[in-house]
Each structure stands twice: as C-alpha cells, then as structure tokens.
Scaffold this motif. Structure first.
Motif, PDB file in Angstrom:
ATOM      1  N   THR A   1       5.733  20.583  -7.580  1.00 43.77           N
ATOM      2  CA  THR A   1       6.850  20.396  -6.657  1.00 43.77           C
ATOM      3  C   THR A   1       8.057  19.981  -7.476  1.00 43.77           C
ATOM      4  OG1 THR A   1       5.386  19.675  -4.871  1.00 43.77           O
ATOM      5  CG2 THR A   1       7.679  19.051  -4.680  1.00 43.77           C
ATOM      6  N   SER A   2       9.194  20.558  -7.165  1.00 43.69           N
ATOM      7  CA  SER A   2      10.407  20.184  -7.893  1.00 43.69           C
ATOM      8  C   SER A   2      10.922  18.838  -7.378  1.00 43.69           C
ATOM      9  CB  SER A   2      11.494  21.240  -7.694  1.00 43.69           C
ATOM     10  OG  SER A   2      12.002  21.177  -6.372  1.00 43.69           O
ATOM     11  N   PRO A   3      11.657  18.114  -8.214  1.00 42.21           N
ATOM     12  CA  PRO A   3      12.245  16.863  -7.733  1.00 42.21           C
ATOM     13  C   PRO A   3      13.139  17.079  -6.508  1.00 42.21           C
ATOM     14  CG  PRO A   3      12.307  16.907 -10.117  1.00 42.21           C
ATOM     15  CD  PRO A   3      11.857  18.277  -9.658  1.00 42.21           C
ATOM     16  N   ALA A   4      13.871  18.171  -6.468  1.00 39.51           N
ATOM     17  CA  ALA A   4      14.745  18.452  -5.320  1.00 39.51           C
ATOM     18  C   ALA A   4      13.925  18.656  -4.042  1.00 39.51           C
ATOM     19  CB  ALA A   4      15.604  19.674  -5.593  1.00 39.51           C
ATOM     20  N   ALA A   5      12.812  19.378  -4.154  1.00 39.59           N
ATOM     21  CA  ALA A   5      11.950  19.594  -2.985  1.00 39.59           C
ATOM     22  C   ALA A   5      11.312  18.275  -2.543  1.00 39.59           C
ATOM     23  CB  ALA A   5      10.874  20.624  -3.302  1.00 39.59           C
ATOM     24  N   ALA A   6      10.948  17.440  -3.518  1.00 42.51           N
ATOM     25  CA  ALA A   6      10.362  16.140  -3.186  1.00 42.51           C
ATOM     26  C   ALA A   6      11.384  15.264  -2.466  1.00 42.51           C
ATOM     27  CB  ALA A   6       9.871  15.449  -4.451  1.00 42.51           C
ATOM     28  N   LEU A   7      12.613  15.296  -2.919  1.00 42.31           N
ATOM     29  CA  LEU A   7      13.664  14.517  -2.273  1.00 42.31           C
ATOM     30  C   LEU A   7      13.846  14.953  -0.822  1.00 42.31           C
ATOM     31  CD1 LEU A   7      15.833  12.370  -2.527  1.00 42.31           C
ATOM     32  CD2 LEU A   7      17.376  14.138  -3.336  1.00 42.31           C
ATOM     33  N   GLU A   8      13.799  16.233  -0.573  1.00 40.42           N
ATOM     34  CA  GLU A   8      13.924  16.726   0.807  1.00 40.42           C
ATOM     35  C   GLU A   8      12.773  16.225   1.672  1.00 40.42           C
ATOM     36  OE1 GLU A   8      16.429  18.221   2.453  1.00 40.42           O
ATOM     37  OE2 GLU A   8      17.447  17.726   0.578  1.00 40.42           O
ATOM     38  N   ARG A   9      11.576  16.200   1.117  1.00 38.95           N
ATOM     39  CA  ARG A   9      10.425  15.688   1.879  1.00 38.95           C
ATOM     40  C   ARG A   9      10.556  14.191   2.127  1.00 38.95           C
ATOM     41  NH1 ARG A   9       4.930  17.527  -0.599  1.00 38.95           N
ATOM     42  NH2 ARG A   9       4.192  16.067   0.993  1.00 38.95           N
ATOM     43  N   LEU A  10      11.087  13.464   1.161  1.00 38.74           N
ATOM     44  CA  LEU A  10      11.247  12.019   1.313  1.00 38.74           C
ATOM     45  C   LEU A  10      12.274  11.658   2.377  1.00 38.74           C
ATOM     46  CD1 LEU A  10      11.161  10.867  -2.403  1.00 38.74           C
ATOM     47  CD2 LEU A  10       9.440  10.431  -0.640  1.00 38.74           C
ATOM     48  N   ARG A  11      13.221  12.527   2.612  1.00 38.49           N
ATOM     49  CA  ARG A  11      14.261  12.237   3.598  1.00 38.49           C
ATOM     50  C   ARG A  11      13.687  11.997   4.995  1.00 38.49           C
ATOM     51  NH1 ARG A  11      19.320  13.076   1.494  1.00 38.49           N
ATOM     52  NH2 ARG A  11      19.418  14.451  -0.292  1.00 38.49           N
ATOM     53  N   GLY A  12      12.533  12.561   5.300  1.00 40.99           N
ATOM     54  CA  GLY A  12      11.940  12.391   6.622  1.00 40.99           C
ATOM     55  C   GLY A  12      10.932  11.271   6.723  1.00 40.99           C
ATOM     56  N   LEU A  13      10.720  10.544   5.631  1.00 39.33           N
ATOM     57  CA  LEU A  13       9.691   9.503   5.632  1.00 39.33           C
ATOM     58  C   LEU A  13      10.172   8.179   6.197  1.00 39.33           C
ATOM     59  CD1 LEU A  13       7.688  10.161   2.363  1.00 39.33           C
ATOM     60  CD2 LEU A  13       7.038  10.666   4.692  1.00 39.33           C
ATOM     61  N   PRO A  14       9.407   7.198   6.009  1.00 35.42           N
ATOM     62  CA  PRO A  14       9.027   6.145   6.938  1.00 35.42           C
ATOM     63  C   PRO A  14      10.098   5.337   7.637  1.00 35.42           C
ATOM     64  CG  PRO A  14       8.596   5.367   4.739  1.00 35.42           C
ATOM     65  CD  PRO A  14       9.112   6.796   4.635  1.00 35.42           C
TER      66      PRO A  14
ATOM     67  N   MET B   1       0.843  -1.185   0.000  1.00 34.45           N
ATOM     68  CA  MET B   1       0.000   0.000   0.000  1.00 34.45           C
ATOM     69  C   MET B   1       0.886   1.246   0.000  1.00 34.45           C
ATOM     70  SD  MET B   1      -3.006   0.960   2.627  1.00 34.45           S
ATOM     71  CE  MET B   1      -2.646   2.450   3.481  1.00 34.45           C
ATOM     72  N   VAL B   2       0.542   2.190  -0.824  1.00 34.01           N
ATOM     73  CA  VAL B   2       1.290   3.435  -0.913  1.00 34.01           C
ATOM     74  C   VAL B   2       0.661   4.462   0.022  1.00 34.01           C
ATOM     75  CG1 VAL B   2       1.965   5.310  -2.429  1.00 34.01           C
ATOM     76  CG2 VAL B   2       1.979   2.976  -3.283  1.00 34.01           C
ATOM     77  N   ASP B   3       1.499   5.090   0.824  1.00 34.55           N
ATOM     78  CA  ASP B   3       1.040   6.139   1.727  1.00 34.55           C
ATOM     79  C   ASP B   3       0.401   7.248   0.884  1.00 34.55           C
ATOM     80  OD1 ASP B   3       1.196   8.703   3.141  1.00 34.55           O
ATOM     81  OD2 ASP B   3       2.322   7.593   4.651  1.00 34.55           O
ATOM     82  N   PRO B   4      -0.795   7.713   1.267  1.00 40.63           N
ATOM     83  CA  PRO B   4      -1.460   8.766   0.478  1.00 40.63           C
ATOM     84  C   PRO B   4      -0.616  10.021   0.325  1.00 40.63           C
ATOM     85  CG  PRO B   4      -2.975   7.840   2.095  1.00 40.63           C
ATOM     86  CD  PRO B   4      -1.625   7.249   2.377  1.00 40.63           C
ATOM     87  N   SER B   5       0.157  10.382   1.333  1.00 41.15           N
ATOM     88  CA  SER B   5       0.981  11.588   1.213  1.00 41.15           C
ATOM     89  C   SER B   5       2.106  11.377   0.203  1.00 41.15           C
ATOM     90  CB  SER B   5       1.548  12.007   2.568  1.00 41.15           C
ATOM     91  OG  SER B   5       2.416  11.019   3.090  1.00 41.15           O
ATOM     92  N   LEU B   6       2.620  10.166   0.111  1.00 44.53           N
ATOM     93  CA  LEU B   6       3.645   9.859  -0.886  1.00 44.53           C
ATOM     94  C   LEU B   6       3.044   9.914  -2.286  1.00 44.53           C
ATOM     95  CD1 LEU B   6       6.463   9.016  -1.688  1.00 44.53           C
ATOM     96  CD2 LEU B   6       5.824   6.653  -1.190  1.00 44.53           C
ATOM     97  N   HIS B   7       1.864   9.349  -2.431  1.00 40.71           N
ATOM     98  CA  HIS B   7       1.174   9.391  -3.723  1.00 40.71           C
ATOM     99  C   HIS B   7       0.944  10.839  -4.156  1.00 40.71           C
ATOM    100  CE1 HIS B   7      -2.155   8.803  -6.592  1.00 40.71           C
ATOM    101  NE2 HIS B   7      -1.481   7.704  -6.872  1.00 40.71           N
ATOM    102  N   GLN B   8       0.511  11.673  -3.232  1.00 44.28           N
ATOM    103  CA  GLN B   8       0.273  13.081  -3.542  1.00 44.28           C
ATOM    104  C   GLN B   8       1.574  13.782  -3.930  1.00 44.28           C
ATOM    105  OE1 GLN B   8      -2.761  14.796  -3.740  1.00 44.28           O
ATOM    106  NE2 GLN B   8      -1.400  16.250  -4.739  1.00 44.28           N
ATOM    107  N   LEU B   9       2.641  13.469  -3.225  1.00 48.20           N
ATOM    108  CA  LEU B   9       3.938  14.065  -3.538  1.00 48.20           C
ATOM    109  C   LEU B   9       4.360  13.703  -4.957  1.00 48.20           C
ATOM    110  CD1 LEU B   9       6.503  15.586  -2.689  1.00 48.20           C
ATOM    111  CD2 LEU B   9       7.341  13.413  -1.751  1.00 48.20           C
TER     112      LEU B   9
END
Length: 72
Positions: A18-31, A1-9
């Motif tokens: 959202t830029s790929p760089a900004a998305a990468l920064e957000r992903l750094r804090g995930l699961p 199952m894909v986290d809804p916030s990840l899907h939205q990102l």
C-alpha cells in the motif's frame, strides 16, 4: 491497544503493498471515540488541518470535567 486493521495497514505500507498516500486516505475515515454522550473525532486535524473544538452550552459539569481524549 492498536486496532488490528490499523496494524495491518502499517504492515502493508512497510512492505510496499500500500502506498503512503493510499494509507493516508484510509486513515482519514478512522476512529471516533464514543464517550456515550459525545463522539470525539481524533482524526479531525488530519482531515481538516485543525483540532476539534467543542461548544457545549447547557452541558453538565461532570461531563465537562472528563478528558476529551481518554487514553491519550
């Protein structure tokens, strides 16, 4: 199952909101996977450049036998 916030990102990156760089920064804090007795850091290679190593002196055999990345 894909986290809804990840899907939205991913959708935000695909449509250019959202830029790929900004998305990468957000992903750094995930699961982290919570196994009840330990938390597995699935994104350590992304943040640190190498995977998590587990040092578990005195751990129980049944806990060492569990896969460190359930569902992967």
């Amino acid at each position: 199952m894909v986290d809804p916030s990840l899907h939205q990102l991913l959708e935000d990156v695909a449509r250019g909101a959202t830029s790929p760089a900004a998305a990468l920064e957000r992903l750094r804090g995930l699961p982290f996977a919570d196994l009840g007795f330990a938390r597995v850091d699935h994104h350590r290679p992304l943040r640190q450049g190498f995977p998590e190593a587990v040092y578990a002196p005195g751990s129980r055999a049944d806990r060492r036998a569990r896969p460190p990345h359930p569902g992967r």
